[in-house]
Design an enzyme around this catalytic site. Structure first.
Site, PDB file in Angstrom:
ATOM      1  N   ARG A 109     -69.935  76.988   9.263  1.00 29.91           N
ATOM      2  CA  ARG A 109     -69.872  75.888  10.238  1.00 29.91           C
ATOM      3  C   ARG A 109     -71.269  75.666  10.815  1.00 29.91           C
ATOM      4  NH1 ARG A 109     -68.411  77.135  15.133  1.00 29.91           N
ATOM      5  NH2 ARG A 109     -66.688  78.492  14.521  1.00 29.91           N
ATOM      6  N   TYR A 126     -68.563  47.739  12.520  1.00 33.21           N
ATOM      7  CA  TYR A 126     -67.384  48.239  11.797  1.00 33.21           C
ATOM      8  C   TYR A 126     -66.305  48.542  12.847  1.00 33.21           C
ATOM      9  CZ  TYR A 126     -64.344  51.788   9.844  1.00 33.21           C
ATOM     10  OH  TYR A 126     -63.238  52.512   9.481  1.00 33.21           O
ATOM     11  N   ASP A 148     -76.774  51.892  12.409  1.00 36.60           N
ATOM     12  CA  ASP A 148     -75.851  52.229  11.321  1.00 36.60           C
ATOM     13  C   ASP A 148     -76.326  51.437  10.096  1.00 36.60           C
ATOM     14  OD1 ASP A 148     -73.779  52.341   9.473  1.00 36.60           O
ATOM     15  OD2 ASP A 148     -72.215  52.342  10.993  1.00 36.60           O
ATOM     16  N   LYS A 191     -70.074  55.578   1.493  1.00 30.81           N
ATOM     17  CA  LYS A 191     -70.327  54.269   0.861  1.00 30.81           C
ATOM     18  C   LYS A 191     -71.450  54.378  -0.183  1.00 30.81           C
ATOM     19  CE  LYS A 191     -67.530  53.116   4.215  1.00 30.81           C
ATOM     20  NZ  LYS A 191     -66.180  53.447   4.267  1.00 30.81           N
TER      21      LYS A 191
HETATM   22  C1  LIG Z   1     -70.672  50.316   8.599  1.00 26.08           C
HETATM   23  C2  LIG Z   1     -69.747  51.483   8.695  1.00 26.08           C
HETATM   24  N1  LIG Z   1     -70.044  52.487   9.530  1.00 26.08           N
HETATM   25  C3  LIG Z   1     -69.239  53.562   9.658  1.00 26.08           C
HETATM   26  C4  LIG Z   1     -68.060  53.663   8.947  1.00 26.08           C
HETATM   27  C5  LIG Z   1     -67.189  54.871   9.110  1.00 26.08           C
HETATM   28  O1  LIG Z   1     -67.380  55.750   8.051  1.00 26.08           O
HETATM   29  P1  LIG Z   1     -66.280  56.788   7.493  1.00 26.08           P
HETATM   30  O2  LIG Z   1     -65.157  55.977   6.941  1.00 26.08           O
HETATM   31  O3  LIG Z   1     -67.026  57.587   6.498  1.00 26.08           O
HETATM   32  O4  LIG Z   1     -65.838  57.590   8.676  1.00 26.08           O
HETATM   33  C6  LIG Z   1     -67.718  52.654   8.053  1.00 26.08           C
HETATM   34  C7  LIG Z   1     -66.474  52.766   7.265  1.00 26.08           C
HETATM   35  O5  LIG Z   1     -66.022  51.830   6.637  1.00 26.08           O
HETATM   36  C8  LIG Z   1     -68.577  51.528   7.924  1.00 26.08           C
HETATM   37  O6  LIG Z   1     -68.287  50.514   7.097  1.00 26.08           O
END
Ligand SMILES: Cc1ncc(COP(=O)(O)O)c(C=O)c1O
Length: 399
Positions: free
Chosen positions: A66, A118, A190, A215
């Site tokens: 961890r 998101y 992000d 992604k």
């Molecule tokens: C732009 C963006 N940020 C964060 C996330 C969250 O990621 P995760 O699904 O790996 O938790 C997503 C998920 O679709 C996303 O599209």
């Protein structure tokens, strides 16, 4: 359009020696040196929860997974080198990474966030973190004056996505970083939609970068993960503490999947971008499509900013079919494209933001920012583009 290959000279990197190397070289080699014990060219999956100690307090740098794990260390080195940070910390998912960033704050702190992130991000902010005394203001981050007006004495963080999900709006990273730093706030971007191949926010002044590694970084839709890339050692120290204290760490297997995935990031992104441009052009000329949201189209309101800030346009496209019924008619018919949540994999994924990624915003929340029931989002994969276009064409005929 600047060249599609990012200018490696401009990028910072984890190690002095890798500063001179290009993006793909770093993707394949940073943190991915052959394993010293056996010479294995791939980083092994260290599937061990614990590590033997010679005597009390005497060990080889690892005590408990961890806290740290050799496969995870290698991935953290690699991702820092790609984004140009000093260090990175990986988590169990993109949301766990975003949660870790927010956990660096304390009750009473204020966050300015983009109004069309998101959907899971505002869900975390409003339905979890607001209960612990963090406050949030959501603004249109394309409008610098609106951003400037949102600062409060207690603003500690500005959280951005550019392009946004799913409206593909951009914000001027350099300008927002300057304003935020004048207000002593840090900027977190992000960067999931663009990947470090097409956009590196740290070069524009961002303090931290997060990704859902689920992604493009992994790229094969076979593992969940998240990363926070840091520009300051104290950020990394705090995030390492949060890995240990809260425990939402990435598993060694997931780390290995991403280490493998990033090796082909550059070639995948070039193909995603090439296919994305062609699909956007096809959609923009289709009589059943009312509007296309893609920064690579010359009529996108921030096309010039896109050319300045990104070295490619990527493969995320949204388009308007006119109604929920039209969206459903076409989505039922797709065959090459898969109707599914997520994005950034080699396969084309098509989704309906209003009922999928952005359902948590509610009807009113979606209406305010312009996400309609007829909007469809596509993450264009790297299949033969003619097949993707033919599939969309036959599916749109159902409207
Ligand atoms: C732009 C963006 N940020 C964060 C996330 C969250 O990621 P995760 O699904 O790996 O938790 C997503 C998920 O679709 C996303 O599209």
């Amino acid at each position: 359009m600047p060249s599609q290959q990012p200018n490696s000279q401009k990028q910072g990197s984890h190690k002095a020696e890798s500063k001179k190397q290009g993006f793909s070289t770093r993707a394949i080699h940073a943190g991915q040196e052959p394993e010293p014990a056996t010479g294995a060219v791939n980083v092994p999956i260290y599937a061990s929860s614990t590590y033997v100690q010679e005597e009390i307090g005497k060990h080889k740098g690892y005590e408990y997974s961890r806290v740290s794990n050799p496969t995870r260390d290698r991935l953290e080195t690699n991702l820092a080198a790609l984004e140009g940070g000093v260090s990175s910390k990986v988590f169990a998912s993109g949301m766990a990474a975003i949660n870790a960033v927010a956990s660096m704050l304390k009750s009473g702190d204020h966050i300015i966030a983009g109004h069309n992130l998101y959907g899971g991000t505002p869900r975390l902010f409003n339905q979890v973190l607001a209960n612990f005394g963090l406050t949030f203001t959501y603004v249109n981050t394309s409008d610098l004056k609106t951003v400037e007006r949102a600062f409060q004495k207690n603003t500690r963080l500005v959280f951005l996505e550019t392009p946004t999900n799913p409206l593909m709006e951009l914000c001027d990273l350099r300008a927002i970083c300057e304003i935020s730093h004048q207000h002593s706030a840090e900027v977190v971007v992000d960067n999931t939609f663009m990947s470090p191949f097409f956009q590196r926010p740290i070069e524009f002044g961002a303090d931290m970068v997060v990704h859902s590694t689920t992604k493009f970084l992994n790229g094969h839709s076979d593992g969940l993960g998240g990363v926070v890339v840091c520009t300051k050692p104290e950020q990394a120290e705090r995030l390492a503490f949060l890995q240990k204290a809260a425990g939402a760490i990435m598993s060694p297997f997931e780390c290995w999947l991403i280490l493998r995935g990033v090796k082909t990031l550059a070639v995948r992104m070039l193909q995603h971008d090439s296919n994305g441009r062609k699909v956007a052009e096809f959609l923009s000329k289709h009589r059943k499509v009312e509007k296309v949201f893609y920064p690579g189209l010359p009529d996108h309101p921030q096309h010039k900013l896109a050319k300045r800030q990104m070295s490619g346009f990527g493969s995320m496209i949204s388009f308007e079919t006119g109604s929920l019924s039209n969206a459903n008619k076409m989505l039922r018919k797709v065959r090459v494209c898969s109707l599914a949540e997520s994005l950034g994999g080699v396969e084309t994924l098509i989704s309906h933001p209003a009922t999928m990624t952005h359902a948590a915003l509610g009807e009113e929340g979606r209406r305010k920012i312009g996400i309609t029931d007829g909007m469809v989002r596509i993450s264009v994969g790297i299949e033969d583009v003619e097949d993707i276009i033919a599939d969309l064409d036959q599916a749109l005929a159902a409207i």
